[in-house]
Design a protein around this motif. Structure first.
Motif, PDB file in Angstrom:
ATOM      1  N   LYS A 152       2.355  12.423   6.980  1.00  0.00           N
ATOM      2  CA  LYS A 152       3.381  11.811   7.688  1.00  0.00           C
ATOM      3  C   LYS A 152       4.682  11.931   7.253  1.00  0.00           C
ATOM      4  CE  LYS A 152       4.366   7.525  10.154  1.00  0.00           C
ATOM      5  NZ  LYS A 152       3.957   6.082  10.210  1.00  0.00           N
ATOM      6  N   SER A 211      -3.004  10.750   4.297  1.00  0.00           N
ATOM      7  CA  SER A 211      -2.322  10.747   5.737  1.00  0.00           C
ATOM      8  C   SER A 211      -0.626  10.322   5.264  1.00  0.00           C
ATOM      9  CB  SER A 211      -2.765   9.701   6.474  1.00  0.00           C
ATOM     10  OG  SER A 211      -2.953   8.541   5.766  1.00  0.00           O
ATOM     11  N   SER A 212      -0.267   9.433   4.372  1.00  0.00           N
ATOM     12  CA  SER A 212       1.015   9.122   4.341  1.00  0.00           C
ATOM     13  C   SER A 212       1.949  10.113   3.721  1.00  0.00           C
ATOM     14  CB  SER A 212       1.096   7.826   3.265  1.00  0.00           C
ATOM     15  OG  SER A 212       0.514   8.226   1.902  1.00  0.00           O
TER      16      SER A 212
END
Length: 284
Positions: A165, A161-162
Motif C-alpha cells: 500500500k 499488504s502495508s
C-alpha cells in the motif's frame, strides 16, 4: 512502449504471439532498460556538451540487459498473467529480477543527477540552470520511484499488504511527477534558445541574399548544396574578398556598396547560434 506493452488487453494479446510464459514481460523490461540508457545518456551528454557516451557505460547497460535476461530465463515458466509479481512470488529469483531492474534505473538516474550538479556552476544561461534544476529534481523523483518499487516487490513477495500500500502511494505520485519534471527540464533550455537562434538564422540568410548578386558574378567553384547557412555565408565572404585582393574593390562590387560586405562580415562574427546548455568554461 514499455508501459503500453504491459496494459492488460495489449499484454494478453501479444504475449501468446511470442510463445506465452510471460516473455513479453522480459521484452518490455529490456525496452525499458534501453529507454533508460538513451534518456539518461542523452541528458548527460547534452548538459556536459559531450558528443559520445563513454564506452564503459554502454558496456554496463549491455551487461545489465544480459543479466536481466538470464535472471528471467532461470524462472520456472508460468502461464500468461498480468500479475507477474504475484504469480511468480513463490520463486525467490522473481524478487532478484525485478529488484535488479529497479537498481539499474536508480543508478542511471543518480549518475545523471551527479553530472548535472557537476556542470551546474559552469552554465551561463539562467534558463539552462533552471532546466538542469528540474532535471535533477526529476532524477531524484525517479530514484524515489524505484525505492517504492522495492516496497511493492518485497511486499508482494512476503505478502506484506502495508508495504504494498505504501509503495503504491509513492509510486502513483512519483511516476507522473518524474515525467513532468524531466519533460520541463529537457524542454526549457532548447525552447529558451530557439528565438535567438531563429533571429540569428534570419540575419545570416538576409546577408546571404545581399551578397548573392555579387557572388554570382564571380567565377568560383559552386558552394555545396549541403552547406549550412553560416558555411554558405563564410564561403561567399571568402570568395568575394579573394577577388577584391586580385582585381580591386570596384571591379568586384561594381554598383554594390562596400557596406553590404561589411555588414555580412559583422553578422558572421556576431550572430552565433546558442546551445541549450552554454558553458563559461569546459572543464569536463
Amino acid at each position: 512502449i514499455c508501459f503500453t506493452m504491459k496494459l492488460d488487453p495489449v499484454y494478453l494479446r501479444l504475449d501468446p504471439l511470442i510463445g506465452g510464459h510471460n516473455y513479453l514481460t522480459l521484452v518490455s523490461n529490456l525496452v525499458l532498460l534501453a529507454g533508460i540508457f538513451v534518456l539518461t545518456s542523452g541528458i548527460a551528454r547534452a548538459v556536459a556538451e559531450e558528443t559520445t557516451t563513454p564506452t564503459w557505460i554502454v558496456i554496463c547497460m549491455i551487461l545489465s540487459g544480459v543479466i536481466l535476461t538470464v535472471l528471467f530465463l532461470l524462472l520456472t515458466p508460468q502461464p500468461t498473467t498480468t500479475t507477474f509479481n504475484i504469480s511468480y512470488r513463490n520463486q525467490p529469483l522473481t524478487l532478484v529480477h525485478t529488484s535488479f531492474l529497479a537498481l539499474v534505473m536508480a543508478l542511471a538516474f543518480s549518475g545523471t543527477a551527479i553530472v548535472c550538479l557537476r556542470e551546474f556552476s559552469s552554465l551561463t544561461a539562467l534558463t539552462s540552470r533552471i532546466g538542469v534544476a528540474f532535471i535533477v529534481a526529476g532524477c531524484v523523483s525517479v530514484v524515489v520511484l524505484t525505492v517504492s518499487t522495492f516496497f511493492l516487490n518485497f511486499g508482494m513477495f512476503f505478502n506484506a499488504s502495508s508495504a504494498v500500500k505504501f509503495g503504491n502511494i509513492v509510486y502513483n505520485f512519483t511516476r507522473p511527477l518524474s515525467i513532468v519534471l524531466l519533460a520541463i527540464g529537457m524542454a526549457l533550455p532548447p525552447a529558451a534558445a530557439w528565438p535567438s537562434n531563429q533571429n540569428a538564422d534570419r540575419v545570416i540568410h538576409r546577408n546571404i541574399e545581399s551578397l548573392k548578386p555579387i557572388h554570382e558574378r564571380l567565377e568560383t567553384a559552386p558552394i555545396p548544396d549541403d552547406a549550412t547557412s553560416r558555411q554558405r555565408l563564410t564561403r561567399m565572404i571568402v570568395d568575394i574578398n579573394d577577388k577584391i585582393l586580385r582585381h580591386g574593390q570596384e571591379a568586384v562590387l561594381q554598383n554594390e556598396s562596400p557596406r553590404v560586405l561589411e555588414q555580412a562580415e559583422t553578422a558572421l562574427l556576431t550572430q552565433t547560434r546558442h546551445t541549450a546548455y552554454p558553458h563559461n568554461t569546459k572543464d569536463s
